[in-house]
Design a protein around this motif. Structure first.
Motif, PDB file in Angstrom:
ATOM      1  N   PRO A  62     -55.899  -8.217 -35.502  1.00 30.38           N
ATOM      2  CA  PRO A  62     -56.213  -6.782 -35.581  1.00 30.38           C
ATOM      3  C   PRO A  62     -56.866  -6.353 -36.884  1.00 30.38           C
ATOM      4  CG  PRO A  62     -54.035  -7.122 -34.640  1.00 30.38           C
ATOM      5  CD  PRO A  62     -54.501  -8.460 -35.108  1.00 30.38           C
ATOM      6  N   PHE A  63     -56.326  -6.793 -38.035  1.00 23.98           N
ATOM      7  CA  PHE A  63     -56.900  -6.368 -39.312  1.00 23.98           C
ATOM      8  C   PHE A  63     -58.305  -6.933 -39.488  1.00 23.98           C
ATOM      9  CE2 PHE A  63     -52.440  -5.569 -40.816  1.00 23.98           C
ATOM     10  CZ  PHE A  63     -52.636  -4.253 -41.159  1.00 23.98           C
ATOM     11  N   TYR A  64     -58.443  -8.227 -39.236  1.00 23.56           N
ATOM     12  CA  TYR A  64     -59.750  -8.865 -39.422  1.00 23.56           C
ATOM     13  C   TYR A  64     -60.798  -8.249 -38.500  1.00 23.56           C
ATOM     14  CZ  TYR A  64     -63.451 -12.369 -39.275  1.00 23.56           C
ATOM     15  OH  TYR A  64     -64.666 -12.991 -39.317  1.00 23.56           O
ATOM     16  N   GLN A  65     -60.458  -8.102 -37.224  1.00 25.36           N
ATOM     17  CA  GLN A  65     -61.430  -7.569 -36.269  1.00 25.36           C
ATOM     18  C   GLN A  65     -61.767  -6.112 -36.569  1.00 25.36           C
ATOM     19  OE1 GLN A  65     -58.995  -9.079 -32.933  1.00 25.36           O
ATOM     20  NE2 GLN A  65     -60.877  -9.962 -32.111  1.00 25.36           N
ATOM     21  N   GLN A  66     -60.792  -5.349 -37.035  1.00 26.32           N
ATOM     22  CA  GLN A  66     -61.066  -3.960 -37.425  1.00 26.32           C
ATOM     23  C   GLN A  66     -61.982  -3.921 -38.644  1.00 26.32           C
ATOM     24  OE1 GLN A  66     -60.261  -0.836 -36.031  1.00 26.32           O
ATOM     25  NE2 GLN A  66     -61.754  -0.283 -37.607  1.00 26.32           N
ATOM     26  N   ASN A  67     -61.768  -4.844 -39.588  1.00 24.72           N
ATOM     27  CA  ASN A  67     -62.632  -4.907 -40.766  1.00 24.72           C
ATOM     28  C   ASN A  67     -64.071  -5.264 -40.382  1.00 24.72           C
ATOM     29  OD1 ASN A  67     -60.591  -4.241 -42.600  1.00 24.72           O
ATOM     30  ND2 ASN A  67     -59.970  -6.374 -42.863  1.00 24.72           N
TER      31      ASN A  67
END
Length: 509
Positions: A198-203
């Motif tokens: 989630p964090f990586y893909q949102q970034n």
């Protein structure tokens, strides 16, 4: 202040004499320090020192030998110094890359800006040996370090990414960032074996979604650094930019996304992604999968599908069946209601659609209207009236004598997924008749229109698509009050006729 002065003195010493080269360690050892102020001072000192060394061409150019190998006799004293200082420069870059994950945003920002300064300087004064005329010398590897720093796996980096957006205005930087992001996605997502991050893909989404692509090649005039034979390189070609843009988005979208991110992508897909791809039809798989998920995601996928169907001749089997089954009670409540009904209006605009299909849509919309809020009813009733104007064969739903009066007598099959089997044409619109008794007077008035013959001109529903309950309430509150009769017969006195006689007698006296 004392620390800053000491570091400034070290910078001047290193730049003033090669005999003071070892003083560079006074600066580098503070970069990973604990004190924020010391780290900031060291980063600023590195920026000044290595920026000057790059401009003065005092760093080794070409394939960098190992530090131990540089001690061999086959290198001159000049080369040995440049090799050694180039290694120190690499140490500085590594430390700055780590600082992009620092707890302090001020440190992160300074590390980012310092690295981008080095990117610009390396583009002007390449550390890559030019082996043939016209070779590209843009520092892709250094820019990849920056992009990796902007895409951490375990934290939200949107604030730092927003600081980076100004650099994406440069056509060359944007081009190589797109390539770096594509590489990053392949490396990171392969390790996770398709498990969402989630964090990586949102970034990644925060970095790539605001990218503004040029519409034509003549728009590509802003480069961080223009190099020799620039016009002959891919970085100056719009086709190459669109290909890099397409590869980046396809690599991002082929992996499973969190639901919230799925929606964000679909919201911008039709106007910020598809128009800038070399082959928009490559998005067919993504859109058809999204269309099959259901709910709000299916509604949002309609925009992209419409573009592919309308502009790129996409054939989608059972499209109208799927569209029909998207009609459920939530369509009158979701925040994407306006977008959905705008597209639904477009899809049902063709006069070549069979009557049974349009009748099924009309009947289902009317049935769902029984539980819809007033603001949605004021939009959907004119919507249904427009469908009758376009498809006169469906008017039998309004004018059928002795039709069903309620749900118990209705032949229409609400649960039937196939529009042709729903028996809509055998029914009538008793639902609209029921809405003529609605508690809201505007809804009752709108529903009563079907009691009269419809005009040939369609109603403009564009202003009603986004009508909200607040606007409806505000409109009612602002209405001017009028005298409201409290009785059907005018009261002649407190005690009727006797009271009038008493009043008359009192007046005469």
């Amino acid at each position: 202040m004392a620390r800053a002065a000491a570091l400034a003195q070290a910078v001047e010493a290193v730049l003033g004499s090669r005999g003071n080269a070892n003083r560079v360690f006074e600066i580098l050892e503070l970069l990973p320090g604990q004190e924020e102020e010391d780290v900031l001072c060291a980063a600023r000192s590195c920026s000044r020192l290595f920026g000057a060394l790059l401009e003065r061409r005092e760093l080794f150019v070409g394939q960098l030998p190992a530090e131990e190998a540089s001690l061999a006799d086959n290198y001159s004293a000049e080369d040995k110094y440049k090799i050694w200082m180039r290694h120190r420069y690499n140490d500085c870059v590594d430390s700055l890359a780590e600082l992009m994950g620092h707890d302090s945003f001020q440190v992160k920002e300074l590390a980012l800006c310092t690295l981008m300064k080095f990117v610009e300087l390396e583009a002007r004064y390449p550390l890559i040996k030019v082996e043939w005329k016209g070779a590209l010398t843009f520092p892709r590897e250094l820019l990849k370090v920056v992009v990796d720093g902007l895409l951490p796996l375990g934290e939200d980096a949107s604030l730092l990414i927003s600081r980076f957006q100004e650099y994406l205005e440069y056509d060359d930087v944007r081009y190589f960032v797109m390539k770096a992001v594509t590489e990053s996605i392949a490396q990171v997502m392969q390790k996770t074996k398709e498990r969402p991050l989630p964090f990586y893909q949102q970034n990644v989404f925060s970095l790539i979604s605001p990218m503004i692509m040029p519409n034509k090649e003549s728009d590509m005039v802003k480069y961080m650094v223009k190099q020799d034979h620039w016009k002959e390189l891919k970085v100056s070609k719009l086709q190459a930019h669109k290909q890099a843009f397409q590869n980046m988005w396809l690599s991002f979208l082929k992996h499973k996304l969190p639901t919230g991110l799925y929606k964000k992508v679909l919201v911008i897909l039709h106007d910020s992604i598809l128009p800038y791809m070399n082959e928009p039809t490559l998005m067919i798989d993504f859109l058809t999968v999204a269309y099959g998920i259901g709910g709000a995601i299916s509604l949002l996928a309609l925009n992209g599908l419409f573009i592919l169907i309308h502009q790129h001749n996409l054939e989608y089997p059972d499209f109208y069946k799927k569209l029909y089954n998207l009609l459920d009670p939530s369509i009158y409540h979701v925040k994407y209601r306006a977008r959905f009904f705008h597209l639904l209006d477009l899809f049902l605009s063709s006069s070549h659609l069979p009557a049974y299909l349009v009748a099924a849509f009309i009947k289902r919309l009317a049935r769902l209207a029984l539980t819809a809020p007033p603001e949605a009813l004021l939009m959907v009733i004119p919507f249904i009236c427009n469908l009758f104007r376009r498809h006169p064969a469906c008017r039998v739903l309004v004018h059928r004598p002795n039709g069903p009066e309620d749900m118990s007598e209705d032949l229409y099959l609400m649960e039937e997924e196939e529009p042709s089997e729903s028996r809509a044409l055998q029914s009538c619109l008793w639902e609209i008749q029921a809405l003529q008794n609605h508690y809201h007077p505007d809804v009752a008035k709108a529903a009563a229109v079907l009691n009269q013959s419809l005009s040939e001109m369609e109603d403009d529903i564009s202003g009603l698509l986004e009508l909200s309950a607040y606007e409806l309430f505000d409109k009612e509150v602002k209405k001017k009050a009028t005298d409201v009769p409290l009785e059907f017969e005018q009261v002649r006195g407190l005690f009727g006729k006797k009271n009038d006689i008493f009043a008359e007698h009192f007046t005469l006296a």
